[in-house]
Design a protein around this motif. Structure first.
Motif, short mmCIF file in Angstrom:
data_model
loop_
_atom_site.label_atom_id
_atom_site.label_comp_id
_atom_site.label_asym_id
_atom_site.label_seq_id
_atom_site.Cartn_x
_atom_site.Cartn_y
_atom_site.Cartn_z
N UNK A 41 0.82 -1.21 0.00
CA UNK A 41 0.00 0.00 0.00
C UNK A 41 0.86 1.26 0.00
N UNK A 45 7.24 -0.25 -1.13
CA UNK A 45 7.08 -1.54 -0.47
C UNK A 45 6.73 -2.58 -1.52
N UNK A 47 6.92 -7.06 -2.59
CA UNK A 47 7.31 -8.44 -2.30
C UNK A 47 7.65 -9.10 -3.63
N UNK A 54 10.74 -15.86 -1.13
CA UNK A 54 10.02 -14.58 -1.04
C UNK A 54 10.86 -13.57 -0.28
N UNK A 56 10.72 -9.44 1.08
CA UNK A 56 9.95 -8.21 1.26
C UNK A 56 10.92 -7.05 1.31
N UNK A 139 11.51 -13.83 3.56
CA UNK A 139 10.36 -14.47 4.18
C UNK A 139 10.37 -15.97 4.01
N UNK A 282 -5.17 -1.18 -4.09
CA UNK A 282 -3.82 -1.71 -4.23
C UNK A 282 -3.34 -2.13 -2.86
N UNK A 284 -1.16 -5.25 -0.43
CA UNK A 284 -1.05 -6.69 -0.28
C UNK A 284 -2.38 -7.36 -0.09
N UNK A 285 -3.31 -6.65 0.52
CA UNK A 285 -4.61 -7.25 0.76
C UNK A 285 -5.25 -7.70 -0.54
N UNK A 288 -2.69 -10.72 -2.58
CA UNK A 288 -2.65 -12.10 -2.10
C UNK A 288 -3.99 -12.73 -2.40
N UNK A 292 -6.12 -18.82 -1.20
CA UNK A 292 -4.98 -19.49 -0.58
C UNK A 292 -5.00 -19.24 0.90
N UNK A 293 -5.37 -20.24 1.66
CA UNK A 293 -5.32 -20.06 3.10
C UNK A 293 -3.93 -20.43 3.60
N UNK A 294 -3.39 -21.48 3.06
CA UNK A 294 -2.03 -21.84 3.44
C UNK A 294 -1.12 -21.61 2.23
N UNK A 295 0.13 -21.39 2.50
CA UNK A 295 1.00 -20.90 1.44
C UNK A 295 1.38 -21.97 0.44
N UNK A 296 1.50 -23.18 0.88
CA UNK A 296 2.06 -24.15 -0.04
C UNK A 296 1.03 -25.05 -0.65
N UNK B 3 5.76 -20.75 6.43
CA UNK B 3 5.17 -19.42 6.49
C UNK B 3 3.78 -19.41 5.88
N UNK B 4 2.95 -18.54 6.40
CA UNK B 4 1.58 -18.45 5.92
C UNK B 4 1.37 -17.09 5.30
N UNK B 5 0.42 -16.97 4.42
CA UNK B 5 0.14 -15.63 3.91
C UNK B 5 -0.49 -14.77 4.99
N UNK B 8 -4.68 -9.68 6.35
CA UNK B 8 -4.86 -8.23 6.20
C UNK B 8 -6.14 -7.74 6.86
N UNK B 10 -7.92 -4.26 6.54
CA UNK B 10 -7.77 -2.97 5.90
C UNK B 10 -6.45 -2.98 5.18
N UNK B 11 -5.57 -2.10 5.54
CA UNK B 11 -4.27 -2.09 4.88
C UNK B 11 -3.17 -2.62 5.78
N UNK B 13 -1.15 -5.57 7.25
CA UNK B 13 -0.92 -7.00 6.98
C UNK B 13 0.22 -7.49 7.83
N UNK B 15 2.48 -11.16 8.38
CA UNK B 15 2.74 -12.52 7.91
C UNK B 15 3.23 -13.35 9.09
N UNK B 43 8.71 -3.57 9.85
CA UNK B 43 9.07 -3.47 8.45
C UNK B 43 10.35 -2.66 8.26
N UNK B 103 -3.07 -23.34 11.67
CA UNK B 103 -2.60 -23.97 10.44
C UNK B 103 -1.50 -24.97 10.71
#
Lengths: 441, 154
Positions: A41, A45, A47, A54, A56, A139, A282, A284-285, A288, A292-296, B3-5, B8, B10-11, B13, B15, B43, B103
């Motif tokens: 946002x 910034x 990723x 990954x 950031x 990450x 715009x 990350x919200x 993503x 996808x709840x889990x990454x893999x 790692x998980x996504x 978020x 609002x804005x 987030x 991880x 960050x 998870x």
């Protein structure tokens, strides 16, 4: 946490596969993994995802007094951090060799190449300059951190907007983003690192090694180049000796890759610019994906099933027919049942108990839900009192001695309603289920 | 342990990445339960005192719901990386921590969620405030509420 070391057979497997020009993920020797760039946002910034690696990146700025020996230049500060979430072996607060090496490479790539114009960061000579700080966080570590980090760094720097400043005589006004649009940094060119992994003393070469390949490699060559085919940084580590042609060949490959990646970066920056101007969402919200709840998640890989039929038929004809399946449980003592016999024949009583079994198959009390040995032994011990001819005890068994631990008496709070018939049914049903379970193995 | 996504709101987030139950160094070993370690990474800049205090709050909340007794003499590491901050950061961290624990399949006695509310100068309660609202407010309160009995954990 300690990282699990690579096993010898895995190492041998990887090296053999590389000798046959095969990679674990099916890439060719010179193939890069998919690069995906997403923006956050705030300005500066982003990723970057290189396969599963990954990084950031976040750029921030601050007004500070300049360095005494360079009063008209801004200050650049780079910091790469290996987050403990990237790999189990990374611990917080430990300056490992890898971290130092990566930081040094990023600095040489971005600072020494003079890709950012530091003179333009000066506000008041000798008093106030902009300090640009680039923070990179790893990450997830799946190999080739340096490439992902360099891409993330340069993209974040291109994306960043610093507040506008105006100087009137002695007065310096810093405008907030609301008053005046923030200004981008002046960037001359975009250096991007490309890594080459060498195996077997330089015989085999792989571009963009994954984490496993990095563990077995002999040496690493990193070339940082921009799209004008100018080498910004070159570093060879690992102690391998490289011939001049190899280095030239690598630099040619680098030129091709850098051109592709630079185009991708430009497109991503333009896209983001467009979205922001149109006022769309715009950050990350949005980037993503929601499902996808889990990454893999493994992408479905095509499996070569051409020869499967022939292979299966071959195996079936060669295999022996399965031995006779025994389906009658025999109860030795409370708590032990036996499927099938060793050498002796079954007893005549077995048919009788089988008929009873079939008749009471439906009875499933709560006790059967607990697949617990103790409950079963309790069932059997209670049934033993009521119907003595039920369990078949082999007195002269040629089997080994079975040692039964005496179960402690359990409070039967769930079984106050059930009568003895249901107890038998529960034992039978339990044995039946046990039989099914064993037959499944 | 992966790692998980982000989660978020609002804005904002965050991880979350979780490793464990895994081997623990001798000094940190607890004989009867799992040792939970929380790492919060901002960050920009290096972690400072704010991060340390937030880590302790998160750790206490997570330990309250985690059934550590099922994994004695192990270590569970929870890493939280701030991706973007637009207010209500602590509650976002709480939510991300809960999702991470879920998870990873760790045994929990209940789930929990984080909520931030700000009391602005007029006395109006604002839920999920932005950074600006947080700065102008008289007080900012963050609650962690568990799912089983609606009790406040923090």
């Amino acid at each position: 946490m300690k990282a699990t070391p690579l096993s010898n057979c895995e190492r041998r497997f990887l090296l053999r596969a590389i000798e046959e020009r095969k990679r674990l993920d099916g890439r060719q020797c010179y193939d890069y993994r998919n690069v995906r760039i997403s923006f956050g946002a705030d300005y500066g910034c982003c990723i970057v995802e290189l396969g599963k690696t990954r990084v950031l990146a976040q750029v921030s700025c601050e007004l500070v007094p300049p360095k005494p020996n360079r009063p008209t230049e801004g200050i650049l500060f780079f910091n790469l951090e290996l987050s403990p979430m990237a790999a189990p072996g990374f611990e917080p607060g430990r300056q490992s060799e890898l971290l130092v090496k990566l930081n040094r490479l990023i600095e040489r790539c971005l600072r020494n190449s003079k890709c950012i114009d530091t003179e333009s960061l000066c506000v008041v000579a000798g008093e106030k300059v902009w300090q640009i700080r680039l923070d990179l966080h790893l990450l997830n570590h799946d190999g080739n951190i340096i490439d992902a980090a360099s891409i993330a760094g340069i993209v974040a720097l291109c994306h960043f907007r610093r507040p506008d400043v105006s100087v009137q005589g002695e007065e310096v006004t810093v405008y907030t983003p609301e008053e005046r649009d923030p200004v981008p940094l002046s960037i001359h060119h975009m250096p991007i690192c490309v890594s080459f992994a060498f195996f077997q003393q330089g015989t085999y070469l792989l571009v963009d090694p994954s984490e496993r390949e990095e563990c077995v490699m002999d040496g690493l060559l990193v070339i940082a180049m921009n799209k004008h085919r100018e080498i910004c940084t070159i570093q060879s580590s690992g102690g391998i000796m490289l011939v001049k042609d190899q280095v030239l060949r690598c630099s040619k490959i680098t030129a091709v890759k850098v051109a592709e990646i630079t185009e991708l970066i430009q497109k991503a920056l333009e896209n983001d610019q467009k979205v922001r101007k149109e006022g769309g969402k715009f950050g990350f919200a949005e980037s993503i994906p929601n499902q996808k709840i889990t990454a893999f998640k493994m992408e479905s890989a095509a499996v070569d099933t051409n020869n499967v039929e022939e292979q299966a038929e071959e195996i079936i004809t060669k295999a022996d027919p399965p031995s006779e399946v025994f389906a009658k449980p025999i109860l030795h003592t409370p708590g032990t049942a036996q499927i099938g016999e060793g050498i002796e024949n079954s007893w005549g009583d077995l048919e009788e108990s089988e008929r009873e079994e079939a008749a009471e198959e439906e009875g499933e009390s709560e006790a059967t839900a607990f697949e617990c040995q103790k409950m079963e032994t309790e069932d059997t011990s209670t049934t033993r009192e009521t119907k003595k001819h039920e369990p078949i005890v082999l007195s002269d068994s040629e089997e080994e001695e079975v040692v039964i631990l005496e179960p402690p008496a359990l409070p039967r709070k769930t079984r106050t309603q059930t009568n003895s018939k249901q107890e038998t049914a529960s034992k039978k049903a339990f044995n039946k289920r046990r039989k099914k379970k064993r037959a499944a193995y | 342990d992966r790692p998980l996504p982000s989660l978020p709101s609002g804005d904002t987030s965050v991880l979350a990445g979780l490793y464990g139950p895994a081997e623990v160094k001798g000094s940190k070993e607890l004989p009867d339960r799992a040792a939970l370690e929380v790492l919060l990474r901002p960050k920009v800049g290096l972690p400072g005192v704010t991060e340390r205090s937030r880590e302790q709050l998160l750790r206490q909340t997570c330990e309250a719901v985690l059934l550590g007794g099922l994994h004695p003499r192990t270590a569970i590491t929870l890493v939280l990386q701030v991706l973007s901050d637009a207010g209500s950061l602590l509650s976002c961290c709480l939510n991300a921590a809960c999702m991470g624990l879920l998870d990873a399949g760790l045994p929990l006695s209940s789930l929990f969620c984080g909520v931030t509310c700000a009391l602005d100068p007029n006395g109006v309660i604002v839920l999920d405030p932005t950074t600006r609202q947080e700065q102008e407010a008289r007080a900012v309160l963050t609650f962690a509420i568990d799912s089983a009995e609606r009790k406040v954990l923090m």
